[in-house]
Motif scaffolding. Structure first.
Motif, PDB file in Angstrom:
ATOM      1  N   LEU A 248     138.567  48.794  53.147  1.00 58.42           N
ATOM      2  CA  LEU A 248     139.022  49.878  53.604  1.00 58.42           C
ATOM      3  C   LEU A 248     138.058  49.349  55.200  1.00 58.42           C
ATOM      4  O   LEU A 248     137.042  49.386  55.722  1.00 58.42           O
ATOM      5  N   CYS A 249     139.502  48.947  56.309  1.00 57.72           N
ATOM      6  CA  CYS A 249     139.187  48.471  57.042  1.00 57.72           C
ATOM      7  C   CYS A 249     139.844  49.836  58.445  1.00 57.72           C
ATOM      8  O   CYS A 249     140.563  50.912  57.995  1.00 57.72           O
ATOM      9  N   ILE A 250     139.104  48.895  59.154  1.00 58.21           N
ATOM     10  CA  ILE A 250     139.839  50.331  60.963  1.00 58.21           C
ATOM     11  C   ILE A 250     140.422  49.316  61.075  1.00 58.21           C
ATOM     12  O   ILE A 250     140.364  48.345  61.765  1.00 58.21           O
ATOM     13  N   PRO A 251     142.044  50.570  61.858  1.00 61.54           N
ATOM     14  CA  PRO A 251     142.867  49.242  62.447  1.00 61.54           C
ATOM     15  C   PRO A 251     143.099  48.840  63.879  1.00 61.54           C
ATOM     16  O   PRO A 251     142.315  49.589  64.513  1.00 61.54           O
ATOM     17  N   PHE A 252     142.632  47.492  63.886  1.00 61.82           N
ATOM     18  CA  PHE A 252     142.493  46.593  65.589  1.00 61.82           C
ATOM     19  C   PHE A 252     141.215  47.007  65.479  1.00 61.82           C
ATOM     20  O   PHE A 252     140.344  46.364  66.509  1.00 61.82           O
ATOM     21  N   GLY A 254     139.011  45.774  62.127  1.00 59.17           N
ATOM     22  CA  GLY A 254     138.368  45.534  61.109  1.00 59.17           C
ATOM     23  C   GLY A 254     137.964  46.025  59.588  1.00 59.17           C
ATOM     24  O   GLY A 254     137.798  47.261  59.642  1.00 59.17           O
ATOM     25  N   ALA A 255     137.039  45.227  59.607  1.00 60.97           N
ATOM     26  CA  ALA A 255     135.921  45.592  58.518  1.00 60.97           C
ATOM     27  C   ALA A 255     134.781  46.127  58.515  1.00 60.97           C
ATOM     28  O   ALA A 255     133.956  45.757  59.303  1.00 60.97           O
ATOM     29  N   LEU A 256     133.678  47.595  58.116  1.00 62.30           N
ATOM     30  CA  LEU A 256     132.791  47.697  58.506  1.00 62.30           C
ATOM     31  C   LEU A 256     131.356  47.248  57.160  1.00 62.30           C
ATOM     32  O   LEU A 256     130.745  46.888  57.677  1.00 62.30           O
ATOM     33  N   VAL A 257     131.860  46.249  56.071  1.00 65.11           N
ATOM     34  CA  VAL A 257     130.901  46.262  55.360  1.00 65.11           C
ATOM     35  C   VAL A 257     131.308  44.922  54.571  1.00 65.11           C
ATOM     36  O   VAL A 257     133.202  44.293  54.666  1.00 65.11           O
ATOM     37  N   THR A 258     130.987  43.470  53.899  1.00 62.90           N
ATOM     38  CA  THR A 258     131.435  42.542  53.398  1.00 62.90           C
ATOM     39  C   THR A 258     130.549  42.447  52.299  1.00 62.90           C
ATOM     40  O   THR A 258     131.148  41.540  51.085  1.00 62.90           O
ATOM     41  N   ASN A 259     129.689  43.358  51.731  1.00 66.17           N
ATOM     42  CA  ASN A 259     129.111  43.755  50.075  1.00 66.17           C
ATOM     43  C   ASN A 259     128.106  42.344  49.728  1.00 66.17           C
ATOM     44  O   ASN A 259     128.698  41.288  48.883  1.00 66.17           O
ATOM     45  N   CYS A 260     127.729  41.850  50.719  1.00 64.36           N
ATOM     46  CA  CYS A 260     126.832  40.880  51.015  1.00 64.36           C
ATOM     47  C   CYS A 260     126.412  39.864  52.401  1.00 64.36           C
ATOM     48  O   CYS A 260     126.915  40.592  53.264  1.00 64.36           O
ATOM     49  N   ASP A 261     125.978  38.820  52.579  1.00 61.97           N
ATOM     50  CA  ASP A 261     125.009  39.195  53.806  1.00 61.97           C
ATOM     51  C   ASP A 261     126.187  38.228  54.728  1.00 61.97           C
ATOM     52  O   ASP A 261     125.486  38.478  56.353  1.00 61.97           O
ATOM     53  N   SER A 285     139.121  34.710  51.088  1.00 61.01           N
ATOM     54  CA  SER A 285     140.209  35.277  50.407  1.00 61.01           C
ATOM     55  C   SER A 285     139.495  36.822  50.033  1.00 61.01           C
ATOM     56  O   SER A 285     139.213  37.541  49.865  1.00 61.01           O
ATOM     57  N   ALA A 286     140.637  38.061  50.394  1.00 61.55           N
ATOM     58  CA  ALA A 286     140.612  39.002  50.328  1.00 61.55           C
ATOM     59  C   ALA A 286     141.254  40.227  49.343  1.00 61.55           C
ATOM     60  O   ALA A 286     140.367  40.737  48.678  1.00 61.55           O
ATOM     61  N   GLY A 287     141.211  39.308  47.952  1.00 64.07           N
ATOM     62  CA  GLY A 287     141.984  39.326  46.837  1.00 64.07           C
ATOM     63  C   GLY A 287     142.711  39.703  46.443  1.00 64.07           C
ATOM     64  O   GLY A 287     143.154  40.530  47.752  1.00 64.07           O
ATOM     65  N   CYS A 288     143.087  40.060  45.092  1.00 59.74           N
ATOM     66  CA  CYS A 288     144.719  41.096  45.056  1.00 59.74           C
ATOM     67  C   CYS A 288     143.630  42.320  44.308  1.00 59.74           C
ATOM     68  O   CYS A 288     144.937  43.087  43.810  1.00 59.74           O
ATOM     69  N   GLY A 289     143.101  42.506  43.859  1.00 55.31           N
ATOM     70  CA  GLY A 289     142.256  43.964  43.749  1.00 55.31           C
ATOM     71  C   GLY A 289     141.211  44.504  44.005  1.00 55.31           C
ATOM     72  O   GLY A 289     141.079  44.989  45.463  1.00 55.31           O
ATOM     73  N   THR A 290     141.153  45.974  43.324  1.00 56.55           N
ATOM     74  CA  THR A 290     139.835  46.995  43.758  1.00 56.55           C
ATOM     75  C   THR A 290     139.079  47.069  42.258  1.00 56.55           C
ATOM     76  O   THR A 290     139.282  46.815  41.232  1.00 56.55           O
ATOM     77  N   ASN A 291     137.303  47.449  42.559  1.00 53.03           N
ATOM     78  CA  ASN A 291     136.825  48.088  41.367  1.00 53.03           C
ATOM     79  C   ASN A 291     138.084  49.454  41.044  1.00 53.03           C
ATOM     80  O   ASN A 291     138.858  49.452  41.540  1.00 53.03           O
ATOM     81  N   ARG A 292     137.868  49.416  39.902  1.00 50.70           N
ATOM     82  CA  ARG A 292     138.754  50.602  39.009  1.00 50.70           C
ATOM     83  C   ARG A 292     137.755  51.950  39.513  1.00 50.70           C
ATOM     84  O   ARG A 292     138.850  52.525  39.579  1.00 50.70           O
ATOM     85  N   TYR A 293     137.229  51.741  40.066  1.00 51.96           N
ATOM     86  CA  TYR A 293     137.165  53.989  41.059  1.00 51.96           C
ATOM     87  C   TYR A 293     137.404  53.257  42.104  1.00 51.96           C
ATOM     88  O   TYR A 293     137.032  54.943  42.520  1.00 51.96           O
ATOM     89  N   THR A 294     137.370  51.924  42.311  1.00 47.27           N
ATOM     90  CA  THR A 294     137.679  52.844  43.615  1.00 47.27           C
ATOM     91  C   THR A 294     139.485  51.963  44.221  1.00 47.27           C
ATOM     92  O   THR A 294     139.426  50.551  45.183  1.00 47.27           O
ATOM     93  N   PRO A 295     140.484  52.114  43.585  1.00 45.69           N
ATOM     94  CA  PRO A 295     141.086  51.807  43.943  1.00 45.69           C
ATOM     95  C   PRO A 295     142.470  51.801  44.563  1.00 45.69           C
ATOM     96  O   PRO A 295     143.421  52.420  44.797  1.00 45.69           O
ATOM     97  N   VAL A 296     141.710  51.674  46.143  1.00 47.52           N
ATOM     98  CA  VAL A 296     142.540  51.760  47.300  1.00 47.52           C
ATOM     99  C   VAL A 296     141.952  50.971  48.126  1.00 47.52           C
ATOM    100  O   VAL A 296     140.886  50.143  47.874  1.00 47.52           O
ATOM    101  N   ARG A 297     142.672  50.653  48.955  1.00 49.01           N
ATOM    102  CA  ARG A 297     142.488  50.082  50.324  1.00 49.01           C
ATOM    103  C   ARG A 297     143.793  49.924  51.557  1.00 49.01           C
ATOM    104  O   ARG A 297     144.599  50.430  51.532  1.00 49.01           O
ATOM    105  N   PHE A 298     143.213  49.643  53.006  1.00 46.31           N
ATOM    106  CA  PHE A 298     143.275  50.351  53.505  1.00 46.31           C
ATOM    107  C   PHE A 298     143.039  49.440  54.890  1.00 46.31           C
ATOM    108  O   PHE A 298     142.223  49.117  54.760  1.00 46.31           O
ATOM    109  N   ALA A 299     144.449  49.132  55.606  1.00 40.84           N
ATOM    110  CA  ALA A 299     144.682  48.249  56.404  1.00 40.84           C
ATOM    111  C   ALA A 299     143.999  46.537  56.164  1.00 40.84           C
ATOM    112  O   ALA A 299     143.096  46.234  56.877  1.00 40.84           O
TER     113      ALA A 299
END
Length: 314
Positions: A248-252, A254-261, A285-299
């Protein structure tokens, strides 16, 4: 006492409508807008013929995802020299047959794989705000957090056996080799998932293999301790996944989190990493899926990457 300031009704309705539209787009459109990223990386010895590597990651297969299966099957038409799977194939304990159906055509090519935490354990519903908290505290996954309790165990052994039967090389804290149709030999060094503290670098340390045409490093989650070790050992290219590109990114922005350091500037795509006086290329890789409980992608559309490895400067 009546509030002195208030949002006009029309503005509030507009904000609500915009929010609903963004959620609808993220859940209904972008999450299924599969893309192919193309990247060139100058890591081969001078004079060597270019090689094409297809990296797939973070499929997070849930039963019934037909469009995703078809898209993955169609990637075989790219005819890569070899395939690297950087893990998190599952988001459903019943999803192994559908993963194998999706990857079946690609398993006709030489390949190698590592697993991620979601290959071993089923996903849990969690508050998305926890990712922001983990970023602030520096505690991600099992790195500084308590062990997971009551998790579902996925049938990862079935995936391993099928990949191995197809000739793909497992890189769970070990080394392996691929011999390509053109006669080239690719040495691979892999780690189990650092996100759940399964990495054991001491078991694979030592750097590239001198008698191979190329040595690559492979891991699911790009934690700094792993990137530092691979880079200090002089690997020219490290392949990783896990981050979902921020998801879930903010247009122009980018990402807020990376889920690692790793920092958000390197949450996806090609970059470099420096450690021990050395520098390596890093592709996340940004990957081609999502956790089944958060099936959303933005930007941040779902993707696979075709990396063209080219000769480095003499």
């Amino acid at each position: 006492m009546r509030a002195r300031y208030r949002i006009p009704l029309k503005t509030a309705v507009g904000i609500t409508a915009l929010g609903a539209a963004c959620v609808g787009y993220a859940a209904g459109v972008e999450v299924r807008s599969f893309r192919l990223r193309r990247v060139s990386v100058p890591v081969l010895p001078p004079g060597m013929h270019p090689l094409r590597v297809l990296q797939i990651s973070d499929i997070h297969m849930v039963c019934g995802q037909r469009k995703k299966r078809r898209w993955l099957q169609e990637l075989a038409g790219l005819r890569p020299d070899f395939v690297i799977n950087t893990g998190d194939n599952l988001s459903d304990p019943e999803g192994v047959p559908e993963v194998l159906d999706a990857l079946g055509p690609l398993m006709e090519y030489p390949g190698a794989y590592v697993f991620g935490s979601n290959d071993y354990y089923g996903p849990k519903l969690r508050n998305p705000a926890k990712y922001l908290k983990e970023k602030a505290t520096g505690k991600h996954g099992l790195n500084g957090n308590p062990p997971a309790v009551g998790v579902v165990h996925n049938p990862w052994e079935e995936l391993r056996d099928a990949f191995d039967s197809a000739g793909w090389v497992g890189l769970t804290n070990t080394r392996g080799r691929l011999k390509l149709d053109g006669g080239q030999e690719i040495a691979l060094t892999g780690l189990d998932d650092p996100h759940i503290k399964r990495d054991r670098y001491g078991e694979v340390a030592g750097g590239p293999e001198a008698d191979a045409d190329l040595s690559l490093a492979v891991v699911h989650a790009p934690y700094l301790r792993v990137l530092d070790a691979f880079t200090a050992d002089r690997y020219p290219l490290i392949l990783a996944g896990h981050t979902h590109g921020g998801q879930l990114c903010i247009p122009f922005y980018g990402a807020l989190v990376t889920n690692c350091d790793i920092d958000t500037d390197r949450v996806k795509g090609l970059s470099t990493h420096r450690a021990g006086g050395r520098e390596s290329y890093l592709h996340v890789s940004a990957g081609c899926g999502t956790n089944r409980y958060t099936p959303v992608r933005f930007a941040c559309p779902p993707e696979a990457t075709l990396l063209t490895l080219t000769p480095r400067a003499a």
